[in-house]
Design a protein around this motif. Structure first.
Motif, mmCIF file in Angstrom:
data_model
loop_
_atom_site.group_PDB
_atom_site.id
_atom_site.type_symbol
_atom_site.label_atom_id
_atom_site.label_comp_id
_atom_site.label_asym_id
_atom_site.label_seq_id
_atom_site.Cartn_x
_atom_site.Cartn_y
_atom_site.Cartn_z
ATOM 1 N N SER A 97 -40.254 -39.518 39.983
ATOM 2 C CA SER A 97 -39.832 -39.844 38.625
ATOM 3 C C SER A 97 -38.449 -40.487 38.667
ATOM 4 O O SER A 97 -38.061 -41.186 37.738
ATOM 5 C CB SER A 97 -39.838 -38.599 37.747
ATOM 6 N N THR A 98 -37.738 -40.279 39.766
ATOM 7 C CA THR A 98 -36.435 -40.937 39.935
ATOM 8 C C THR A 98 -36.598 -42.456 39.845
ATOM 9 O O THR A 98 -35.838 -43.130 39.148
ATOM 10 C CB THR A 98 -35.829 -40.549 41.305
ATOM 11 N N GLU A 99 -37.597 -42.977 40.540
ATOM 12 C CA GLU A 99 -37.807 -44.429 40.465
ATOM 13 C C GLU A 99 -38.344 -44.818 39.084
ATOM 14 O O GLU A 99 -37.988 -45.882 38.552
ATOM 15 C CB GLU A 99 -38.778 -44.912 41.560
ATOM 16 N N THR A 198 -38.256 -40.261 27.853
ATOM 17 C CA THR A 198 -38.259 -38.807 27.985
ATOM 18 C C THR A 198 -38.716 -38.386 29.372
ATOM 19 O O THR A 198 -39.767 -38.799 29.842
ATOM 20 C CB THR A 198 -39.138 -38.113 26.908
ATOM 21 N N ASP A 199 -37.868 -37.586 29.995
ATOM 22 C CA ASP A 199 -38.138 -37.051 31.324
ATOM 23 C C ASP A 199 -38.751 -35.664 31.104
ATOM 24 O O ASP A 199 -38.065 -34.732 30.689
ATOM 25 C CB ASP A 199 -36.801 -36.989 32.072
ATOM 26 N N GLU A 200 -40.058 -35.563 31.368
ATOM 27 C CA GLU A 200 -40.789 -34.327 31.053
ATOM 28 C C GLU A 200 -41.293 -33.654 32.324
ATOM 29 O O GLU A 200 -42.342 -33.021 32.347
ATOM 30 C CB GLU A 200 -41.917 -34.657 30.057
ATOM 31 N N ILE A 201 -40.502 -33.782 33.377
ATOM 32 C CA ILE A 201 -40.953 -33.340 34.698
ATOM 33 C C ILE A 201 -41.141 -31.819 34.786
ATOM 34 O O ILE A 201 -41.876 -31.331 35.635
ATOM 35 C CB ILE A 201 -39.988 -33.889 35.777
ATOM 36 N N TYR A 202 -40.512 -31.063 33.874
ATOM 37 C CA TYR A 202 -40.695 -29.600 33.875
ATOM 38 C C TYR A 202 -41.648 -29.143 32.768
ATOM 39 O O TYR A 202 -41.574 -28.011 32.312
ATOM 40 C CB TYR A 202 -39.331 -28.903 33.721
ATOM 41 N N GLU A 203 -42.543 -30.011 32.332
ATOM 42 C CA GLU A 203 -43.379 -29.714 31.153
ATOM 43 C C GLU A 203 -44.146 -28.396 31.266
ATOM 44 O O GLU A 203 -44.432 -27.756 30.259
ATOM 45 C CB GLU A 203 -44.389 -30.853 30.893
ATOM 46 N N MET A 231 -45.141 -35.536 40.347
ATOM 47 C CA MET A 231 -45.779 -34.404 41.015
ATOM 48 C C MET A 231 -44.774 -33.368 41.516
ATOM 49 O O MET A 231 -45.140 -32.219 41.778
ATOM 50 C CB MET A 231 -46.585 -34.900 42.227
ATOM 51 N N SER A 232 -43.507 -33.794 41.700
ATOM 52 C CA SER A 232 -42.530 -32.988 42.439
ATOM 53 C C SER A 232 -42.483 -31.523 42.039
ATOM 54 O O SER A 232 -42.586 -30.636 42.882
ATOM 55 C CB SER A 232 -41.127 -33.571 42.239
ATOM 56 N N LYS A 233 -42.304 -31.296 40.751
ATOM 57 C CA LYS A 233 -42.006 -29.924 40.302
ATOM 58 C C LYS A 233 -43.295 -29.166 40.004
ATOM 59 O O LYS A 233 -43.423 -28.003 40.340
ATOM 60 C CB LYS A 233 -41.114 -29.968 39.061
HETATM 61 C C1 LIG Z 1 -34.739 -33.716 35.138
HETATM 62 C C2 LIG Z 1 -35.166 -34.245 36.447
HETATM 63 N N1 LIG Z 1 -35.716 -35.457 36.515
HETATM 64 C C3 LIG Z 1 -36.099 -35.985 37.674
HETATM 65 C C4 LIG Z 1 -35.941 -35.298 38.868
HETATM 66 C C5 LIG Z 1 -36.373 -35.945 40.155
HETATM 67 O O1 LIG Z 1 -37.735 -35.924 40.256
HETATM 68 P P1 LIG Z 1 -38.579 -36.729 41.334
HETATM 69 O O2 LIG Z 1 -38.691 -35.844 42.544
HETATM 70 O O3 LIG Z 1 -39.907 -36.926 40.678
HETATM 71 O O4 LIG Z 1 -37.896 -38.002 41.627
HETATM 72 C C6 LIG Z 1 -35.373 -34.037 38.861
HETATM 73 C C7 LIG Z 1 -35.170 -33.295 40.119
HETATM 74 O O5 LIG Z 1 -34.441 -32.355 40.213
HETATM 75 C C8 LIG Z 1 -34.975 -33.495 37.617
HETATM 76 O O6 LIG Z 1 -34.415 -32.295 37.539
#
Ligand SMILES: Cc1ncc(COP(=O)(O)O)c(C=O)c1O
Length: 387
Positions: A97-99, A198-203, A231-233
């Motif tokens: 999601s960083t990219e 919106t960054d919803e990576i912890y949904e 997928m990370s989290k």
């Molecule tokens: C809010 C948030 N967004 C994005 C990331 C990075 O995610 P990704 O591994 O998908 O690049 C993190 C990682 O800690 C995060 O806390």
């Protein structure tokens, strides 16, 4: 001089979070700084990755993502939140999601545009804004609930506002934005003809009955929201680097172009495994949330006993704490002391604020860790005494 860095690169420092992981390794400290799980990923997801490589899924996937994964992303979002997503025109798979975030900002912002960011913020958003040439405007989230003052937010919107970045559930605060808060944000976004990113990576990591409301599900917002996830989290595979952006077709076209020239594509066999992961049954997600709730219950009392003032998170897997009760007022000094002398690595609060002073009495702990890791952290924190 030919050896100088660019003005852009000179305007931000290397990641403090990743630096803390290096220091943790150097001092043999228990690493509660960087947000990566130290427990295994799901067996079936790993098996799917092995099978993909054995089956020779070894060459470039389609630049905007393997069809199987895009289909799975669209299906899951629609099933969970009732928002239709066209996998052919509205999904871009990225290297984490960083990219997805940097590709999105580069695709939608012009130099001089303003982008609103809630503060404290996930540290990447600052450099991301600089790299895209935009001007960040910060709106404070204030403890204990990490709520924002609606007047602050209204003032932050100007005729130059192009976008607002929201991260819910939130890193570092553990805040889960309520429907009311998101509705107010949406009204302002609509009124200013802006975008919501919106960054919803912890949904899926939610506590005490908290509910995740995706911005794209609010009336009129799907057309102007870029939803970032990965997928990370959710599947405990932060090193796989598979993420994505869901956005309306025009914006997706721009994001895909930027993404293509940044990285071409995310790892093809891991995308294949992602398609299987996103089809895991509901029980997987409720078990994930329950396991994190147990870890939260394990760590928070330890921190309180050690003398930290703790802001109880509602979501994600971090806890922000106040260190003034321990007699410290410099988060960086304290974090160094903690990693070198006590043997526990944390992230200094200042790395989440534009003005380091604002976080100088805070440090963040991550609790995405095995019981044994948290037990060891407890043993070490037992040695901590107020100054
Ligand atoms: C809010 C948030 N967004 C994005 C990331 C990075 O995610 P990704 O591994 O998908 O690049 C993190 C990682 O800690 C995060 O806390």
């Amino acid at each position: 001089m030919s050896t100088r860095a660019s003005q852009k690169a000179a305007r931000f420092t290397e990641s403090v979070i990743r630096e803390m992981t290096r220091l943790a390794n150097l001092h043999g400290a228990v690493n509660l700084s960087q947000g990566f799980p130290d427990f295994p990923a799901p067996v079936e997801v790993k098996q799917a990755a092995r099978e993909a490589i054995a089956g020779d899924v070894n060459q470039y996937a389609i630049t905007w993502g393997a069809k199987t994964l895009r289909d799975a992303i669209a299906r899951k979002f629609q099933q969970l939140y009732g928002v239709p997503v066209d996998p052919e025109r509205e999904v871009t798979v990225t290297c984490g999601s960083t990219e997805a975030m940097i590709a999105t900002l580069l695709a939608v912002l012009d130099p001089g545009d303003e982008v609103i960011v809630f503060e404290p913020f996930y540290e990447n958003y600052g450099p991301d804004a600089i790299l895209s040439g935009a001007i960040p405007r910060f709106v404070k989230l204030r403890p204990p609930l990490w709520s924002f003052d609606p007047e602050d937010l209204k003032r932050a919107f100007t005729e130059k506002t192009r976008a607002i970045v929201i991260n819910t559930p939130n890193n570092p605060t553990g805040k889960v934005f309520t429907r009311e808060e998101l509705t107010l944000i949406a009204e302002l976004v609509l009124a200013h003809d802006a975008l919501a990113i919106t960054d919803e990576i912890y949904e899926h990591i939610l506590y005490d009955g908290a509910v995740h409301v995706p911005m794209a599900a609010l009336p009129g917002m799907a057309e102007r929201t870029i939803t970032i996830n990965g997928m990370s989290k959710t599947y405990s595979v932060t090193g796989w680097r598979v993420g994505w952006a869901i956005a309306p077709p025009l914006l997706t076209g721009a994001i895909r172009k930027v993404h293509d020239f940044l990285t071409v594509g995310a790892a093809a066999p891991l995308q294949q495994a992602g398609a299987l992961a996103l089809a895991l049954p509901e029980a997987y997600y409720s078990d994930l949330a329950a396991a994190y709730a147990r870890r939260r219950e394990r760590l928070l009392p330890v921190l309180e006993r050690a003398g930290f003032r703790v802001h109880r998170p509602n979501g994600a897997y971090y806890v922000m704490t106040e260190i003034d009760g321990l007699g410290w007022d410099d988060d960086v000094e304290f974090a160094r002391y903690l990693v070198e002398k006590i043997g526990v690595a944390v992230v200094p609060g200042s790395s989440f604020y534009a003005d380091p002073k604002d976080g100088s009495r805070q440090v963040r702990f991550a609790f995405c860790k095995r019981d044994e890791t948290l037990d060891e952290a407890e043993r070490r924190l037992f040695k901590l005494r107020p100054r």
